[in-house]
Enzyme design. Structure first.
Site, PDB file in Angstrom:
ATOM      1  N   SER A   1       0.828  -1.208   0.000  1.00 38.02           N
ATOM      2  CA  SER A   1       0.000   0.000   0.000  1.00 38.02           C
ATOM      3  C   SER A   1       0.870   1.269   0.000  1.00 38.02           C
ATOM      4  CB  SER A   1      -0.969  -0.049   1.173  1.00 38.02           C
ATOM      5  OG  SER A   1      -1.991   0.888   0.972  1.00 38.02           O
TER       6      SER A   1
ATOM      7  N   HIS B   1      -7.489  -5.531  -0.604  1.00 40.33           N
ATOM      8  CA  HIS B   1      -6.317  -4.709  -0.287  1.00 40.33           C
ATOM      9  C   HIS B   1      -5.272  -5.459   0.542  1.00 40.33           C
ATOM     10  CE1 HIS B   1      -4.067  -1.033   0.099  1.00 40.33           C
ATOM     11  NE2 HIS B   1      -4.174  -1.008   1.417  1.00 40.33           N
TER      12      HIS B   1
ATOM     13  N   ASP C   1      -9.748  -4.356  -4.533  1.00 41.75           N
ATOM     14  CA  ASP C   1      -9.143  -3.383  -3.608  1.00 41.75           C
ATOM     15  C   ASP C   1      -9.955  -2.089  -3.618  1.00 41.75           C
ATOM     16  OD1 ASP C   1      -7.493  -1.641  -2.167  1.00 41.75           O
ATOM     17  OD2 ASP C   1      -5.650  -2.513  -2.989  1.00 41.75           O
TER      18      ASP C   1
HETATM   19  O1  9J3 Z   1      -2.752   0.620   3.421  1.00 36.62           O
HETATM   20  C1  9J3 Z   1      -2.454   1.746   2.981  1.00 36.62           C
HETATM   21  O2  9J3 Z   1      -1.307   2.230   3.045  1.00 36.62           O
HETATM   22  C2  9J3 Z   1      -3.654   2.508   2.435  1.00 36.62           C
HETATM   23  C3  9J3 Z   1      -3.469   3.889   2.010  1.00 36.62           C
HETATM   24  C4  9J3 Z   1      -4.633   4.734   2.447  1.00 36.62           C
HETATM   25  O3  9J3 Z   1      -5.532   4.323   3.147  1.00 36.62           O
HETATM   26  O4  9J3 Z   1      -4.609   5.992   2.038  1.00 36.62           O
HETATM   27  C5  9J3 Z   1      -5.667   6.850   2.486  1.00 36.62           C
HETATM   28  C6  9J3 Z   1      -5.117   8.202   2.712  1.00 36.62           C
END
Ligand code: 9J3
Ligand code: ZN
Length: 289
Positions: free
Chosen positions: A160, A237, A206
């Protein structure tokens, strides 16, 4: 008899032509030294831990300059030469436990792996990229395993925002040999500065980092290097946060091919696995490599 300059050049040309036809080296890998580690691979072997005995050591936050606490997983062999290195970042709100399955998995296939906590679980992707590079520097210069790692053959992965961080790290440090963003998230959609061989793994379901807004534009807008895009079918995700067969198979093959230049693993990457299939909605690649 003295040879004229012309006949010497002609002889060298003939020798080169003969040598090249006999060697039959794949053209894309002709100039690369291979660092083969471990037995000839099979597809199922890439879905499990590999053949190297490994161990791990934890590093306290107080000992890690520029990132959080970490765990180093490494093959115990000291007779196989040095190993390539991999630094792995978790995502937003996560700690290294989110990606820890990759430590034993990759170490047992012959890599020295450092999984990290970020300074703060809220750190943004670019900061995670900086921290991945700090982790590689720590690994190769300071850590207890520094002599086991080849500092010229390093790579990054992340989940992510950590996957976005792996792109940022490759943008900053083009000498990286491979990057593998997992369900990556980043506000920057264009990565023309990245020519490091990059395998992006996305998940069709995701909703946090939808592939249409993240993984796919990242893939499309990478630079001139080799790349692949694997979109996992029936995935979310967090699918890559626990042992996952296609993620394991393609990641091990990608690191072997581009960190070790081990062409025994090309068969798992090119031609690309069939898609759409029950495994992949989509699989794109810049084969051959
Ligand atoms: O798991 C993540 O790093 C998700 C990224 C995220 O939720 O971004 C929102 C600002
Ligand atoms: Zn950009």
């Amino acid at each position: 008899m003295l040879k004229t300059r012309k006949s010497v050049v002609a002889s060298i040309g003939t020798a080169l032509a003969v040598g090249m036809s006999v060697l039959a080296v794949p053209t894309t890998a002709a100039a690369e030294t291979e660092y083969r580690r471990g037995p000839d691979p099979t597809a199922s072997a890439l879905e499990r831990n590999g053949s190297f005995a490994y161990t791990s050591t934890t590093v306290a936050d107080s000992a890690t300059p520029g990132f959080g606490a970490a765990t180093i997983y490494y093959p115990t062999s000291t007779t196989s030469g040095t190993f390539g290195g991999v630094a792995i970042s978790p995502g937003f709100t996560e700690t290294q436990s989110a990606i820890s399955w990759l430590g034993p998995r990759l170490a047992s296939h012959g890599f020295v792996v450092i999984t990290i906590n970020t300074n703060s679980t809220g750190d943004q992707p670019d900061s995670r990229g900086t921290q991945l590079l700090a982790a590689l520097d720590y690994l190769t210069k300071t850590s207890s395993v520094r002599n086991r790692v080849d500092a010229t053959r390093l790579s990054v992965m992340g989940h992510s925002m950590g996957g976005g961080g792996s792109l940022a790290a490759a943008k900053t440090r083009p000498s990286l040999q491979a990057a593998i963003p997992l369900a990556p998230w980043h506000s920057d959609k264009t990565w023309p500065e990245v020519s490091t061989p990059t395998l992006i793994i996305g998940a069709d379901g995701d909703t946090i980092a939808p592939v249409a807004d993240h993984a796919e534009p990242f893939y499309t807008n990478l630079g001139a290097g080799q790349k692949a895009y694997a979109e996992l079918n029936g995935a979310s995700h967090n699918t890559t946060n626990s042992a996952n067969a296609p993620t394991s198979r393609q990641s091990v093959a990608w690191l072997k091919r581009f960190v070790d230049n081990d062409t025994r693993y090309t068969q798992f990457l090119c031609p690309p696995p069939p898609a759409p299939s029950t495994t992949y909605d989509e699989y794109r690649a810049t084969c051959p490599y």
